[in-house]
Design a protein around this motif. Structure first.
Motif, PDB file in Angstrom:
ATOM      1  N   GLU A 195      -6.059   1.046 -10.263  1.00 43.93           N
ATOM      2  CA  GLU A 195      -6.286   2.101  -9.297  1.00 43.93           C
ATOM      3  C   GLU A 195      -7.107   3.174  -9.993  1.00 43.93           C
ATOM      4  N   THR A 254     -11.664  -3.416   2.911  1.00 45.21           N
ATOM      5  CA  THR A 254     -10.586  -4.299   2.447  1.00 45.21           C
ATOM      6  C   THR A 254      -9.366  -3.472   2.063  1.00 45.21           C
ATOM      7  N   ARG A 255      -9.503  -2.149   2.144  1.00 46.47           N
ATOM      8  CA  ARG A 255      -8.393  -1.304   1.712  1.00 46.47           C
ATOM      9  C   ARG A 255      -8.005  -0.289   2.779  1.00 46.47           C
ATOM     10  N   GLU A 273      -5.260   0.766   3.542  1.00 50.69           N
ATOM     11  CA  GLU A 273      -4.168   1.659   3.113  1.00 50.69           C
ATOM     12  C   GLU A 273      -4.688   2.975   2.552  1.00 50.69           C
ATOM     13  N   SER A 281       0.896  -0.212  -2.715  1.00 50.38           N
ATOM     14  CA  SER A 281      -0.329  -0.323  -1.930  1.00 50.38           C
ATOM     15  C   SER A 281      -0.298  -1.585  -1.079  1.00 50.38           C
ATOM     16  N   GLY A 338     -11.088   4.556  -4.088  1.00 50.10           N
ATOM     17  CA  GLY A 338     -10.846   3.135  -3.924  1.00 50.10           C
ATOM     18  C   GLY A 338     -11.503   2.311  -5.014  1.00 50.10           C
ATOM     19  N   LYS A 350      -0.613  -1.344   2.878  1.00 50.23           N
ATOM     20  CA  LYS A 350      -1.702  -2.021   3.589  1.00 50.23           C
ATOM     21  C   LYS A 350      -1.161  -2.728   4.835  1.00 50.23           C
TER      22      LYS A 350
END
Length: 856
Positions: free
Chosen positions: A391, A242-243, A245, A352, A302, A356
RNA sequence: GGGCGUAUAGCUCAGUUGGUUAGAGCACCUCCCUUACAAGGAGGUGGCCGGGGGUUCGAGUCCCUCUGCGCCCACCA
């Protein structure tokens, strides 16, 4: 102990209006609740009152829980214990910081020197806040919160909290800062406080580290992307993320060691899409074969699982997110390929969110995204006061050992929890599950400006770099210190920030690092040893269940580390106030119903009645109906008292004057109530005690008083009247005292009509004072039952209760009949029965009424 | 996923080691302006105590199970 006959002190028309201001003033003037520090520890009951946050506003939930504590305090005081009941004001932490900023138009800049003559701008400009030193900022905080505290105190007085207002503190005041820093230095000296540079959960809005206890999960819409990582043999390994980036921060792929699909890959490497960095495929038991494709990418960092993998698999660190939550501007050195560096350049400096979008675009264009993106709902960690996802960034922080990384200490602290008397008992489970689930030590440093400073400095080496391993600490007699303006011994101010000089630790401590010492602060730990010994460890910590993991636990940690004791014997946990639709009462609705409005409308006793009706620990519906009942009860208490005292009744010197079986039966019944209410209070169950008392009171009014009225007026001679009057007076005295913890105003008012002193310093009733005048309690029940039957007959005939009845025949078993006969005279008078007769028969007690032929 | 709590009258809630016909207040209906109280008083209607199973002479209460709701905890890419 006979006192002069009651008299004109009983008003013509009693009213509960105005009682609050009048008695609050009397209690203040007479020091009714003042703590007597000459008492010894065994004679004292000490309470570790929760300090409310003064920058917020009081809502009905505060009224609820503080009333509970006050009921306990009043009970213990009447039991003869000297109650230490202080009030703290929580003006430490972010809420106050923000409020001061907005109110004065300033902001804290610890690098500035203190300006003793500083005055804030007359008209604050929110957009251009004036930077001021930390000490100036703290002073403004104290100035502002003093006003808030006055408002709070006035409300608490009006609600009738029996706090000793000379025992108060603020969590940012000098004494709290001193205690907080002293405790920290002791932790440091014993090796319980330590620094560590490690991945930390980080709020990008406030730009501060956040502790485990301040986290909350929130649902968020996320999107899964399936990315293909090229393997050496030309195939691709697919992972769901899901991340995307964070792809540049990828350090490995991970799958479960037993997962046959990926076992051939362990020990091999793949290359990250676009960035073309070679990363190993590793095995770890935390990888879930059921999740996504069963293999995941590990990024630094993450989420917290990444941290675990990174630590346990000794993976490299490749951070790409900065303190501001944006992608770091400089292209990292581990990116060497042209495409990789170009791709990074496209996201450098972006949030972020933007990063993304751009990564998805680039990955899709290059053909690395398999299939369609799939929406998902995920649980994301947030700082409880923040509105952006946390984060994880690597920073140097201070920690205090709390068992999070030490199984023995953790087990010891779980045991500590078991030593506490929890009210209600099941709340211990929350403590235990929290402590057992700890996964790291207590992070106490915060990158904020306002708060209690971490009381250390660091020597600067020849390159002006701090030597963190050897912090310079102040002596305890120098506390409190602000390292950003105070200079450590052996240095002078000119050496601040220069090579060979020093620098102050820039951080402040977590608000719980201070609050965890509330008993120490209130009890003047290390400041007034004489007082401290009379209070410590405290008896009671009252608080809400939502902060068991923070306030309660951190307090236990502190006392355990410092004194190897529990900070208190009992923990009384109150529930929440729920909207009528059973949701936790929201701010909007809470604000619409301020405590002041409720006090104006219903009165303090009524509000307290509602609060005390909520069982300990139980979430309770906000219920105006209960307040109305409470108000009615208070008014009834005034009227019934006035009536009883109107007979010139007074407490008997000798209980032998109470000769009538009905009077003795009533007192026997009351004795049971005293026993049970006392047991309930001893179990911290004010709700049960109130219910028992109230239930007795209503039947006392409806049945007993009605039954004995005539006799008390003298209808059956002076001796019979004296019995009734003495019993009424005794019952009133006992009931006033039973009600006093919940209804302090109305009981004090009535007490003032005929007794000396305050009911709140009167002894709690005991069965001992009734013992000489009790009889068979069943008489009351049976006689009241017959009276009810007579009333029913009149009610069904639709006639007034004062209408006489020609005859009434009471039937029932021999024992019942015998009991009712004991009060035949009172029964006939109360029912206006001409001819009362009895008939022994099978079946329950019953009455057949014949109304007078011409009645109506 | 684990745990804690909770479920009783239309509503808000009691029901204390298992024990007669399950209680209170609000709401509703009827009546009563009664000399402590009309912002009162008297009386009444209203309940398969969440579902199912079990233990027991007897279960709202104890055990098992299921369901709803609330909360706590947890390493879910």
């Amino acid at each position: 102990m006979s006192t002069p006959a009651p008299d004109s002190r009983v008003p013509e028309k009693p009213t509960i209006d105005g009682l609050e201001d009048r008695w609050a003033q009397v209690w203040a003037d007479q020091g009714t609740y003042r703590f007597d520090r000459t008492k010894t520890r065994e004679q004292i009951y000490s309470i570790d009152t929760p300090p409310p946050t003064v920058s917020g506003s009081l809502h009905v939930g505060h009224v609820f829980s503080y009333t509970h504590t006050d009921c306990i305090a009043r009970y213990q005081r009447m039991r003869g214990l000297e109650v230490f009941y202080p009030m703290g004001w929580d003006d430490n932490g972010l809420p106050t910081e923000r409020r001061v900023q907005n109110y004065f138009g300033v902001r804290c800049d610890p690098s500035l020197p203190y300006d003793a003559s500083y005055e804030p701008p007359a008209t604050p400009d929110e957009k251009r806040q004036v930077p001021i030193s930390r000490r100036n900022f703290v002073e403004l905080c104290e100035r502002l919160t003093i006003e808030d505290e006055k408002v709070f105190e006035q409300l608490w007085r009006r609600l009738g909290l029996s706090v000793d207002w000379s025992q108060s503190y603020q969590t940012i005041d000098e004494r709290a800062r001193r205690a907080s820093q002293r405790a920290f230095l002791r932790n440091l000296a014993r090796g319980e406080a330590y620094q560590s540079e490690a991945p930390t959960l980080w709020d990008v809005t406030f730009r501060t580290a956040v502790a485990q206890a301040e986290l909350e999960d929130r649902e968020r819409q996320g999107t899964y992307y399936r990315l293909g990582f090229p393997a050496a043999d030309g195939t691709r390994v697919h992972i769901d993320t899901t991340r995307p980036e964070l792809l540049a921060a990828c350090v490995a792929l991970v799958a479960h060691p037993d997962d046959e699909r990926y076992q051939p890959l362990f020990g091999t490497t793949v290359r990250t899409p676009l960035f073309d960095v070679e990363v190993p495929v590793v095995a770890h038991h935390l990888a879930d074969p059921e999740k996504g494709t069963g293999i995941a990418m590990i990024c630094t960092f993450g989420d917290t699982t990444d941290v675990t993998w990174w630590r346990e698999l000794a993976l490299p660190t490749r951070p790409i997110i900065g303190w501001d939550g944006r992608i770091l501007p400089e292209t990292p050195e581990w990116l060497v390929s042209e495409t990789g560096r170009e791709t990074y350049a496209a996201i450098a400096g972006a949030t972020s969110f933007t990063a993304k979008e751009r990564m998805v675009e680039a990955l899709t264009a290059a053909g690395y995204v398999e299939g369609d993106p799939r929406p998902t709902v995920q649980q994301v960690k947030f700082y409880e006061k923040g509105d952006k996802p946390l984060e994880i960034v690597t920073t140097r922080q201070w920690y205090i050992r709390n068992g999070g990384r030490d199984a023995d200490l953790r087990a010891r602290l779980v045991e500590r929890g078991a030593e506490i008397s929890w009210h209600p008992p099941y709340m211990q489970a929350r403590y235990t599950s929290w402590v057992e689930g700890l996964n790291g030590d207590w992070l106490v440093s915060r990158q904020r400006f306002f708060g209690v400073s971490v009381p250390v400095w660091y020597r600067l080496d020849e390159h002006a770099l701090p030597v963190y391993d050897e912090p310079i600490v102040p002596r305890e007699d120098e506390l409190p210190v602000d390292p950003s303006s105070d200079v450590p011994t052996g240095y002078d101010a000119s050496q601040r920030g220069v090579a060979g000089g020093f620098m102050g630790d820039p951080d402040v401590m977590d608000t719980w690092a201070t609050s965890s010492l509330s008993p120490q602060i209130a009890g003047l730990w290390e400041t007034d040893a004489d007082l401290w010994e009379r209070l410590w460890p405290f008896d009671l910590r009252p608080q809400a269940h939502e902060i068991i993991r923070t306030w309660l636990f951190s307090s236990v940690v502190r006392a355990h580390l410092e004194d190897d004791v529990l900070p208190w014997k009992h923990a009384a946990i109150s529930g929440w106030i729920l909207d009528p639709d059973r949701k936790k009462m929201g701010k909007s609705k809470g604000n619409a119903l301020t405590p002041v409005d409720l006090l104006d409308e219903h009165g303090a006793d009524a509000l307290r009645y509602w609060a005390a009706s909520g069982r300990p620990g139980t979430d309770t519906a906000f219920d105006v109906g209960q307040m109305k009942i409470g108000r009615r009860l208070a008014i009834k208490l005034l009227n019934a008292s006035k009536f009883v005292l109107g007979f010139d009744a007074d407490l008997p010197d000798d209980l032998a004057v109470v000769t009538d079986p009905l009077d003795r039966a009533m007192l026997a019944s009351l004795a049971t109530v005293v026993d049970e209410a006392t047991a309930a209070y001893d179990d911290y169950n004010y709700a049960r005690a109130l219910e028992l008392t109230e239930s007795f009171f209503w039947s006392f009014c409806d049945d007993h008083v009605e039954l004995v009225k005539d006799r008390a007026y003298g209808a059956r001679g002076p001796e019979a009247a004296d019995s009734a009057k003495a019993a009424l007076a005794l019952a009133l005295s006992v009931q006033l005292r039973l009600f006093a913890p919940v209804l302090p105003f109305v009981t004090e008012e009535v007490w003032g009509w005929w007794r000396e002193g305050s009911v709140h310093r009167a002894p709690w009733p005991s069965t001992h004072e009734l013992a000489g005048a009790t009889g068979d309690a069943a008489i009351v029940t049976d006689v009241a039952g017959v009276l009810s039957g007579i009333r029913k007959a009149k009610s069904e005939a639709k006639v007034s209760m004062r209408v006489a009845v020609a005859s009434a025949v009471v039937s029932g078993g021999a024992a019942e009949i015998a009991r009712v006969r004991e009060a035949a005279g009172d029964l006939a008078a109360a029912g206006r029965v001409g001819e009362l007769s009895f008939l022994e028969a099978d079946g329950p007690l019953a009455v057949v009424v014949t109304l007078a032929p011409e009645s109506g």
